[in-house]
Design a protein around this motif. Structure first.
Motif, PDB file in Angstrom:
ATOM      1  N   GLU A 188      18.171  37.656   6.693  1.00 15.70           N
ATOM      2  CA  GLU A 188      19.531  37.759   7.225  1.00 15.70           C
ATOM      3  C   GLU A 188      20.135  39.117   6.914  1.00 15.70           C
ATOM      4  O   GLU A 188      20.791  39.730   7.757  1.00 15.70           O
ATOM      5  N   ARG A 189      19.913  39.613   5.723  1.00  7.97           N
ATOM      6  CA  ARG A 189      20.421  40.927   5.334  1.00  7.97           C
ATOM      7  C   ARG A 189      19.796  42.015   6.211  1.00  7.97           C
ATOM      8  O   ARG A 189      20.488  42.910   6.704  1.00  7.97           O
ATOM      9  N   THR A 190      18.490  41.918   6.429  1.00  5.81           N
ATOM     10  CA  THR A 190      17.803  42.888   7.280  1.00  5.81           C
ATOM     11  C   THR A 190      18.328  42.827   8.710  1.00  5.81           C
ATOM     12  O   THR A 190      18.533  43.852   9.359  1.00  5.81           O
ATOM     13  N   ARG A 191      18.563  41.615   9.222  1.00  4.70           N
ATOM     14  CA  ARG A 191      19.081  41.457  10.582  1.00  4.70           C
ATOM     15  C   ARG A 191      20.462  42.083  10.713  1.00  4.70           C
ATOM     16  O   ARG A 191      20.746  42.788  11.680  1.00  4.70           O
ATOM     17  N   ARG A 192      21.318  41.866   9.731  1.00  2.00           N
ATOM     18  CA  ARG A 192      22.667  42.452   9.781  1.00  2.00           C
ATOM     19  C   ARG A 192      22.626  43.971   9.714  1.00  2.00           C
ATOM     20  O   ARG A 192      23.403  44.648  10.389  1.00  2.00           O
ATOM     21  N   ILE A 193      21.749  44.513   8.910  1.00  2.86           N
ATOM     22  CA  ILE A 193      21.613  45.968   8.819  1.00  2.86           C
ATOM     23  C   ILE A 193      21.133  46.520  10.153  1.00  2.86           C
ATOM     24  O   ILE A 193      21.629  47.532  10.648  1.00  2.86           O
ATOM     25  N   ARG A 194      20.154  45.852  10.771  1.00  3.41           N
ATOM     26  CA  ARG A 194      19.612  46.310  12.049  1.00  3.41           C
ATOM     27  C   ARG A 194      20.671  46.266  13.141  1.00  3.41           C
ATOM     28  O   ARG A 194      20.746  47.157  13.993  1.00  3.41           O
TER      29      ARG A 194
ATOM     30  N   ARG B 237      14.929  33.882   3.251  1.00  2.00           N
ATOM     31  CA  ARG B 237      15.905  33.737   4.333  1.00  2.00           C
ATOM     32  C   ARG B 237      17.075  34.693   4.138  1.00  2.00           C
ATOM     33  O   ARG B 237      17.567  35.294   5.098  1.00  2.00           O
ATOM     34  N   ALA B 238      17.535  34.836   2.889  1.00  6.43           N
ATOM     35  CA  ALA B 238      18.637  35.757   2.609  1.00  6.43           C
ATOM     36  C   ALA B 238      18.212  37.203   2.905  1.00  6.43           C
ATOM     37  O   ALA B 238      18.989  37.978   3.478  1.00  6.43           O
ATOM     38  N   ASP B 239      16.991  37.564   2.536  1.00 10.50           N
ATOM     39  CA  ASP B 239      16.488  38.915   2.832  1.00 10.50           C
ATOM     40  C   ASP B 239      16.392  39.140   4.336  1.00 10.50           C
ATOM     41  O   ASP B 239      16.742  40.209   4.839  1.00 10.50           O
TER      42      ASP B 239
ATOM     43  N   GLU C 143      15.451  32.823  -0.934  1.00  8.94           N
ATOM     44  CA  GLU C 143      15.448  34.277  -1.113  1.00  8.94           C
ATOM     45  C   GLU C 143      14.932  34.985   0.141  1.00  8.94           C
ATOM     46  O   GLU C 143      15.507  35.982   0.584  1.00  8.94           O
TER      47      GLU C 143
END
Length: 80
Positions: A24-30, A20-22, A18
């Motif tokens: 990755e999601r934050t990195r993609r948004i940034r 790691r998924a959060d 969970e």
């Protein structure tokens, strides 16, 4: 309450997945978000545009709005 090692291992793996998924999601948004300009840069550009508008120059920040002014001739000057 006693947890055996297998149950603890499953819980820890799920939590790590969970997190790691959060991340990755934050990195993609940034990455997807456009880079913001600092406030001082935006304010400086706005002041430059305002000054040019008040002078009646217009144009963009790249200097394309230069205005030619007629030169005053001085008595006795040689024009060639």
């Amino acid at each position: 309450m006693d947890m055996n090692e297998y149950t603890l291992d499953v819980v820890v793996r799920d939590r790590l997945a969970e997190m790691r998924a959060d991340g990755e999601r934050t990195r993609r948004i940034r990455i997807a978000r456009p880079a913001s300009r600092p406030l001082r840069v935006a304010l400086g550009h706005a002041l430059i545009r305002l000054g040019r508008r008040l002078q009646g120059v217009g144009g963009s920040l790249d200097g394309g709005g230069a205005v030619d002014t007629p030169r005053a001739s001085t008595p006795g000057a040689v024009h060639g």
